[in-house]
Scaffold this motif. Structure first.
Motif, mmCIF file in Angstrom:
data_model
loop_
_atom_site.group_PDB
_atom_site.id
_atom_site.type_symbol
_atom_site.label_atom_id
_atom_site.label_comp_id
_atom_site.label_asym_id
_atom_site.label_seq_id
_atom_site.Cartn_x
_atom_site.Cartn_y
_atom_site.Cartn_z
ATOM 1 N N GLY A 8 -0.288 -8.992 -13.730
ATOM 2 C CA GLY A 8 -0.807 -7.643 -13.560
ATOM 3 C C GLY A 8 -0.520 -7.104 -12.184
ATOM 4 N N TYR A 9 -0.630 -5.788 -12.065
ATOM 5 C CA TYR A 9 -0.339 -5.137 -10.783
ATOM 6 C C TYR A 9 -1.279 -3.962 -10.556
ATOM 7 C CZ TYR A 9 2.164 -2.593 -7.134
ATOM 8 O OH TYR A 9 2.486 -1.937 -5.978
ATOM 9 N N VAL A 10 -1.916 -3.978 -9.396
ATOM 10 C CA VAL A 10 -2.734 -2.862 -8.925
ATOM 11 C C VAL A 10 -2.169 -2.449 -7.567
ATOM 12 C CG1 VAL A 10 -5.028 -2.124 -8.170
ATOM 13 C CG2 VAL A 10 -4.806 -3.715 -10.098
ATOM 14 N N PRO A 11 -1.674 -1.238 -7.429
ATOM 15 C CA PRO A 11 -1.080 -0.843 -6.145
ATOM 16 C C PRO A 11 -2.114 -0.722 -5.031
ATOM 17 C CG PRO A 11 -1.141 1.022 -7.678
ATOM 18 C CD PRO A 11 -1.568 -0.190 -8.443
ATOM 19 N N LEU A 12 -1.816 -1.368 -3.900
ATOM 20 C CA LEU A 12 -2.643 -1.285 -2.701
ATOM 21 C C LEU A 12 -1.806 -0.764 -1.552
ATOM 22 C CD1 LEU A 12 -4.665 -4.641 -2.880
ATOM 23 C CD2 LEU A 12 -5.455 -2.351 -3.483
ATOM 24 N N LEU A 13 -2.394 -0.695 -0.368
ATOM 25 C CA LEU A 13 -1.658 -0.287 0.828
ATOM 26 C C LEU A 13 -1.033 -1.532 1.444
ATOM 27 C CD1 LEU A 13 -4.340 2.097 2.392
ATOM 28 C CD2 LEU A 13 -2.325 2.748 1.052
ATOM 29 N N CYS A 14 0.229 -1.767 1.165
ATOM 30 C CA CYS A 14 0.889 -2.994 1.625
ATOM 31 C C CYS A 14 2.091 -2.643 2.502
ATOM 32 C CB CYS A 14 1.344 -3.828 0.436
ATOM 33 S SG CYS A 14 -0.013 -4.461 -0.560
ATOM 34 N N ARG A 17 5.182 -5.055 1.823
ATOM 35 C CA ARG A 17 5.932 -5.034 0.573
ATOM 36 C C ARG A 17 5.669 -3.724 -0.144
ATOM 37 N NH1 ARG A 17 4.098 -9.673 -1.435
ATOM 38 N NH2 ARG A 17 5.463 -10.764 0.024
ATOM 39 N N SER A 18 6.709 -2.967 -0.420
ATOM 40 C CA SER A 18 6.550 -1.653 -1.056
ATOM 41 C C SER A 18 6.246 -1.810 -2.542
ATOM 42 C CB SER A 18 7.831 -0.834 -0.890
ATOM 43 O OG SER A 18 8.885 -1.405 -1.662
ATOM 44 N N ARG A 19 5.782 -0.734 -3.144
ATOM 45 C CA ARG A 19 5.523 -0.756 -4.579
ATOM 46 C C ARG A 19 6.816 -0.966 -5.354
ATOM 47 N NH1 ARG A 19 0.819 3.967 -5.189
ATOM 48 N NH2 ARG A 19 -0.581 3.023 -3.643
ATOM 49 N N GLU A 20 7.893 -0.386 -4.855
ATOM 50 C CA GLU A 20 9.193 -0.579 -5.493
ATOM 51 C C GLU A 20 9.588 -2.045 -5.474
ATOM 52 O OE1 GLU A 20 8.512 1.712 -3.200
ATOM 53 O OE2 GLU A 20 8.597 3.521 -4.448
ATOM 54 N N ARG A 21 9.336 -2.711 -4.328
ATOM 55 C CA ARG A 21 9.682 -4.124 -4.219
ATOM 56 C C ARG A 21 8.812 -4.960 -5.145
ATOM 57 N NH1 ARG A 21 13.208 -7.884 -4.285
ATOM 58 N NH2 ARG A 21 12.725 -9.745 -3.039
ATOM 59 N N TYR A 22 7.534 -4.639 -5.257
ATOM 60 C CA TYR A 22 6.677 -5.368 -6.181
ATOM 61 C C TYR A 22 7.222 -5.267 -7.607
ATOM 62 C CZ TYR A 22 2.585 -7.131 -3.671
ATOM 63 O OH TYR A 22 1.745 -7.878 -2.877
ATOM 64 N N ASN A 23 7.648 -4.084 -7.999
ATOM 65 C CA ASN A 23 8.160 -3.911 -9.357
ATOM 66 C C ASN A 23 9.483 -4.632 -9.567
ATOM 67 O OD1 ASN A 23 6.090 -2.387 -10.662
ATOM 68 N ND2 ASN A 23 6.679 -0.608 -9.445
ATOM 69 N N GLU A 24 10.300 -4.750 -8.516
ATOM 70 C CA GLU A 24 11.524 -5.543 -8.620
ATOM 71 C C GLU A 24 11.186 -7.016 -8.854
ATOM 72 O OE1 GLU A 24 13.684 -4.929 -5.028
ATOM 73 O OE2 GLU A 24 14.180 -2.839 -5.476
ATOM 74 N N LEU A 25 10.210 -7.510 -8.093
ATOM 75 C CA LEU A 25 9.795 -8.902 -8.243
ATOM 76 C C LEU A 25 9.181 -9.140 -9.619
ATOM 77 C CD1 LEU A 25 8.174 -9.363 -4.715
ATOM 78 C CD2 LEU A 25 10.317 -10.398 -5.496
ATOM 79 N N TYR A 93 2.339 -11.261 -10.170
ATOM 80 C CA TYR A 93 3.420 -10.296 -10.407
ATOM 81 C C TYR A 93 4.519 -10.420 -9.351
ATOM 82 C CZ TYR A 93 5.222 -5.669 -11.862
ATOM 83 O OH TYR A 93 5.983 -4.634 -12.332
ATOM 84 N N GLY A 94 4.149 -10.704 -8.123
ATOM 85 C CA GLY A 94 5.129 -10.782 -7.040
ATOM 86 C C GLY A 94 5.521 -12.196 -6.666
ATOM 87 N N VAL A 95 5.377 -13.154 -7.584
ATOM 88 C CA VAL A 95 5.554 -14.569 -7.237
ATOM 89 C C VAL A 95 6.961 -14.888 -6.734
ATOM 90 C CG1 VAL A 95 6.306 -15.470 -9.489
ATOM 91 C CG2 VAL A 95 4.839 -16.873 -7.992
ATOM 92 N N PHE A 96 7.942 -14.063 -7.087
ATOM 93 C CA PHE A 96 9.314 -14.345 -6.664
ATOM 94 C C PHE A 96 9.553 -14.096 -5.172
ATOM 95 C CE2 PHE A 96 10.416 -14.891 -11.053
ATOM 96 C CZ PHE A 96 11.547 -15.693 -11.028
ATOM 97 N N HIS A 97 8.522 -13.664 -4.452
ATOM 98 C CA HIS A 97 8.686 -13.566 -3.001
ATOM 99 C C HIS A 97 8.535 -14.929 -2.332
ATOM 100 C CE1 HIS A 97 4.295 -13.972 -2.586
ATOM 101 N NE2 HIS A 97 4.520 -14.218 -1.315
ATOM 102 N N MET A 98 8.012 -15.913 -3.050
ATOM 103 C CA MET A 98 7.758 -17.230 -2.467
ATOM 104 C C MET A 98 9.072 -17.988 -2.245
ATOM 105 S SD MET A 98 4.367 -18.784 -4.302
ATOM 106 C CE MET A 98 2.742 -18.246 -3.780
#
Length: 200
Positions: A8-14, A17-25, A93-98
Motif C-alpha cells: 500500500g501507499y499513502v503519500p507523505l512529505l518525503c 524520495r518523490s511520489r514519482e519514485r515511490y510509484n516506480e519502486l 511498496y518502496g522495498v526496491f530502494h533497499m
C-alpha cells in the motif's frame, strides 16, 4: 493453497524520495507478483490518523509516518476478506530502494513461501531494542512479513491493543511478540536483500 502479496501507499512529505519514485519502486514490486492487492489512500483515511485526529502530513518518523506504518495491519486484514489466498505477504511498496533487492530475489522469496506456507507469522529480524523506548526496536524489520490468512484479524486486533500511537509499528509488533511468541517465527536479516534471501 496460495499466497498473495499485499502492499500500500499513502503519500507523505518525503524529501528523500518523490511520489514519482515511490510509484516506480512499487511498479517493480508488482512485476514480481502473480497475485497482489494494492491499497492507495490518504493520511486522513488511516485508522490511526482517525483515532488521533488532526494529524498533519509529515516526513519519516513523524506522527503521520507512524499512522501510515500501522495501516499495514488493517490492509492485511482487509485483503484477507477479498482473496482466497491462505497466506498474505506484506511487502513495503518502496522495498526496491533497499540495497541488493532484485526482482529475482523477491520472486524467489514469494515462490518459497508458496511451496511451503507458514502456519505462524514469519518475519525477518534484526537487533532487538526496547519496544517501549523512543527508538525503533528491530526485532521486526517491518518491510516484509508473511501472515496466514486466518491470523490477519488477530494480528490487527493485537496491534491495536498494544499500540503506542507515537511509536513505530515495529515496536508494536515487538510488544505483541512478547505476549504471544508462539504465534511468530523470526529469521535473522538486515535492512537489505537479506530480508528476502535469508528466509528458509
Amino acid at each position: 493453497m496460495s499466497v498473495c502479496v499485499v502492499t500500500g501507499y499513502v503519500p507523505l512529505l518525503c524529501k528523500h524520495r518523490s511520489r514519482e519514485r515511490y510509484n516506480e519502486l512499487g511498479a517493480k514490486l508488482l512485476e514480481c507478483c502473480n497475485r497482489s492487492i494494492v491499497f492507495r489512500q490518504e493520511l486522513g483515511d488511516c485508522w490511526l490518523s482517525k483515532k488521533i485526529g488532526n494529524v498533519e502530513l509529515g516526513e519519516k518518523d513523524s506522527t503521520a509516518y507512524h499512522c501510515v506504518q500501522h495501516e499495514k495491519f488493517s490492509w492485511l486484514d482487509r485483503a484477507s476478506t477479498v482473496t482466497d489466498a491462505t497466506t498474505l505477504i506484506w511487502i513495503d511498496y518502496g522495498v526496491f530502494h533497499m540495497p541488493g533487492v532484485t526482482k529475482d530475489i523477491v520472486c524467489d522469496f514469494i515462490a518459497r513461501l508458496e511451496e511451503s506456507e507458514p502456519d505462524v507469522i514469519v518475519s525477518p529480524s534484526g537487533i532487538a531494542g526496547d519496544p517501549f523506548g523512543s527508538s525503533p526496536s528491530w526485532l521486526f524489520l517491518g518491510a516484509v512479513f508473511a501472515v496466514p490468512a486466518r491470523l490477519t484479524g488477530w494480528l490487527s486486533e493485537k496491534c491495536r491493543d498494544n499500540l503506542d500511537p507515537l511509536s513505530w509499528e515495529v515496536n508494536t509488533l515487538a510488544r505483541v511478540h512478547k505476549k504471544y511468541p508462539d504465534s511468530f517465527r523470526l529469521y535473522a536479516a538486515d535492512h537489505n536483500h537479506s530480508i528476502f534471501a535469508n528466509y528458509k
